[in-house]
Write an enzyme that holds these catalytic residues in place. Structure first.
Site: not given
Ligand code: DGL
Length: 279
Positions: A11-12, A43-44, A74-76, A153, A185-187
């Site tokens: 993940d990021s 990453y997003g 990470c979805n992105t 975060e 988004c995993t967050h």
């Molecule tokens: N956890 C990332 C996702 O699932 C988003 C966090 C990021 O922007 O890096 O897309």
């Protein structure tokens, strides 16, 4: 021994911990290597090309560490970087999009599905395309929510500010009368209670971590790589930057100290970009 090789989770930053926790609980005998690209978060907000370069480099690192499967939590990254990657890297890869799509399609009654995620993820159209392919009649309402990741975060998940932001982002989904929302988004599972509050308890929130666990189990089972006997697996955390809040956040979220934490330096090949001017 092949069976004792670890599962890699990528993940990021801290978001993949929601998937990590599901795998740790569901597959306790597997060793896990968690890779958080904290030096390059978020990453997003980055271009698909940049994300692809980062994902390729970091999965290469996990492959060299001998992982038997890499979970892109990470979805992105899953949205923009997975096509063709498994074959070209010769590494089994499980992303988070297809498991989330399967779960949403199974749960929706009205066929009106919302998707929330980062700007790059939503712009990729990955969920929209896959939902349309999996269930041609569904209507998809996608919404980018770029402020959620920094709020989470920063530890602001339970503040009125996050609630206010959620009300503004989710208003179009409420107006569209969706009955299911994919947390793309995993967050976002980390602010599930806020989202539930704003959307109402009748809207189902799809957090793909349970579905990802099932996908990993199936992937390893098919390859005879599932470890069901033996001692509890070991856990290692690899971060590209250790200056941030990751250890504190992870300890709070997982309810235990992190254990082995390694700072890694992965070389990412720069892609040349022509922007119309002279370099
Ligand atoms: N956890 C990332 C996702 O699932 C988003 C966090 C990021 O922007 O890096 O897309």
């Amino acid at each position: 021994m092949t069976l004792s090789r670890p599962i890699g989770i990528f993940d990021s930053g801290v978001g993949g911990l929601t998937v990590f926790r599901a795998l740790r609980r569901g597959l306790p005998r597997e060793s896990l290597v968690y890779f958080g690209d904290t030096a390059n978060l978020p990453y997003g907000t980055k271009s698909p090309d940049t994300v692809r370069g980062l994902v390729r480099a970091h999965l290469g690192f996990l492959k060299r560490r001998g992982v038997k499967v890499a979970v892109v939590a990470c979805n992105t990254a899953s949205a923009v970087a997975l096509d063709g990657l498994e074959r070209s890297m010769r590494l089994p890869v499980v992303g988070v999009i297809d498991p989330g799509v399967r779960e949403a399609v199974a749960r929706t009654r009205s066929g009106r599905i919302g998707v929330v995620g980062t700007r790059t993820m939503i712009a990729s159209g990955a969920y929209q395309r896959r939902l349309a392919a999996a269930a041609p009649g569904v209507r998809v309402f996608a919404r980018a929510c770029p402020l959620f990741v920094p709020l989470i975060e920063e530890g602001w998940a339970r503040t009125p500010v996050t609630r206010q932001v959620a009300m503004s982002y989710l208003a179009p989904l409420k107006a569209a009368r969706v009955d299911t929302v994919i947390l793309g988004c995993t967050h976002y599972p980390l602010i599930k209670s806020v989202l539930r509050d704003v959307l109402g308890t009748r809207v189902m929130l799809v957090d793909a971590s349970g579905a990802v666990l099932r996908a990993v189990r199936a992937e390893l089972g098919e390859r005879n790589l599932l470890r069901v006997r033996g001692p509890r697996g070991r856990v290692t955390f690899c971060l590209t930057d250790t200056g941030g809040m990751f250890p504190q956040f992870a300890r709070r979220f997982l309810g235990a100290p992190l254990g082995r934490l390694v700072k890694v330096d992965v070389r990412v090949r720069a892609a040349s970009v022509t922007a119309g001017g002279r370099a």
